[in-house]
Each structure stands twice: as structure tokens, then as C-alpha cells.
Scaffold this motif. Structure first.
Motif: not given
Length: 205
Positions: A192-205
Motif C-alpha cells: 500500500d502507498e504512499p507513506f506506509y512503505c519506506l526504505f532508508s539507509g545510511y553510512l554509519i562509518q
């Protein structure tokens, strides 16, 4: 009689000289053998020393390679700053088994490591990364996997029928060029959309 004595004296002196020459030649041969032995010993020492230097040289080269890789990573991090992304769905999606979930609406993409066309995150440098994933089915029971390079499972998610969300957070060590993405693992998976499905990530170190 005198002539005969002189003859024997000359003969005697000749033998003495011959014996002296033979003795001198024998001494020369012994000296040559000693020199050859010394040269062989020196050669063996030089060969051993060269082998030791070769091993040390190869070790130093490997160390320099590792230091260069580390410096490149630091340089990239310093010159490019933070690596981070957040993406979501722009519409409801129905997925086949094994199909990649393409989060096609990018909200944040510092470092441009996330590709919204394919739904892939490509690690630009080796490092420690964190990924977060939230999914909500569109009415059907759905299973999903967060994977590295297509086959290594990082996290498994189950969104129960009846609009029950699922989420996961993982920290993983990635190598440069590793690819992380989400795929459906059952037939009939939907989101389902729009903000119910999120994918995120980031470099810690």
C-alpha cells in the motif's frame, strides 16, 4: 770419477726441484678449494638474504595496498560527506514472487547511492551501514526479504493480511559496490502507498 759425481749431484738437485714444484702445486690447489668453498658460502648467504628481502618487500606492498584502500575510503567520505537515503512508494503495487520492490519516490538521497529506477542501493565505499524498512500490505498476506547482492538474506518481513505492517532495522558491513534491495518472496504480495512503505539507509562509518 768427478764427472760421475757431478752427474749424480745434478740428478739429485733436479729431483728436489721437482718435489718442490709438486708440493707448491698441491698448496695452490688447496687454496683454490678453500676459495671456492668461501664463494659458495657467500652465494648461499646472498640467496637467503634475497629471499628474506623479497618476502619483506611483498609484505610492504600488501600493507601499502591496504593503506591506500583505507585512504581512498576516508577521502571519499570526507569529500562526499554523508551517505544516506529515504525512499517510498508512489502507488500501490502488486508483485510477482522474486520481484524487486522499487521505492520510486526518493525523499532523501545524499551521495546518490540509491537508484529509484531499480530500487537498488549501491554502496559507494566499504563501511558499516544501517537500513530500515517498513512495509504495509494492501490486504493480502505478504512476505518480503532485504537482501545483499541478490541472494544473501539480511532480514525477512511478514505483513499479515488485514493491513498489518511489518518493519525491520539491520546494521551490516558492506563492501564497495555491494547492492542492497527488497524483494517479494511469495506469490500475490502487494503493498500500500504512499507513506506506509519506506526504505532508508545510511553510512554509519
Amino acid at each position: 770419477m768427478l764427472v760421475l759425481r757431478l752427474f749424480f749431484l745434478v740428478l739429485f738437485l733436479g729431483k728436489q726441484c721437482l718435489c718442490l714444484n709438486v708440493t707448491n702445486h698441491g698448496n695452490d690447489i688447496d687454496k683454490l678449494k678453500e676459495i671456492v668453498q668461501q664463494l659458495n658460502a657467500s652465494l648461499q648467504h646472498m640467496q637467503t638474504e634475497q629471499i628474506r628481502k623479497d618476502v619483506l618487500f611483498r609484505s610492504e606492498i600488501e600493507q601499502l595496498r591496504n593503506e591506500t584502500t583505507h585512504l581512498k575510503a576516508n577521502l571519499y567520505s570526507q569529500s562526499h560527506g554523508t551517505i544516506a537515503f529515504t525512499a517510498r512508494l508512489s502507488r500501490d503495487v502488486n508483485l510477482a514472487q522474486g520481484q524487486t520492490v522499487v521505492f520510486d519516490k526518493t525523499q532523501l538521497n545524499i551521495g546518490n547511492a540509491y537508484h529509484e529506477t531499480y530500487g537498488h542501493f549501491n554502496a559507494p565505499i566499504a563501511g558499516l551501514y544501517q537500513f530500515a524498512l517498513t512495509l504495509l500490505n494492501d490486504g493480502n498476506e505478504s512476505y518480503f526479504s532485504l537482501v545483499r547482492n541478490g541472494n544473501e538474506l539480511l532480514a525477512a518481513l511478514y505483513s499479515k493480511a488485514g493491513f498489518i505492517p511489518a518493519s525491520a532495522v539491520v546494521v551490516v558491513q558492506l563492501e564497495a559496490s555491494d547492492v542492497v534491495f527488497v524483494k517479494a518472496t511469495n506469490v500475490g504480495a502487494n503493498l500500500d502507498e504512499p507513506f506506509y512503505c519506506l526504505f532508508s539507509g545510511y553510512l554509519i562509518q
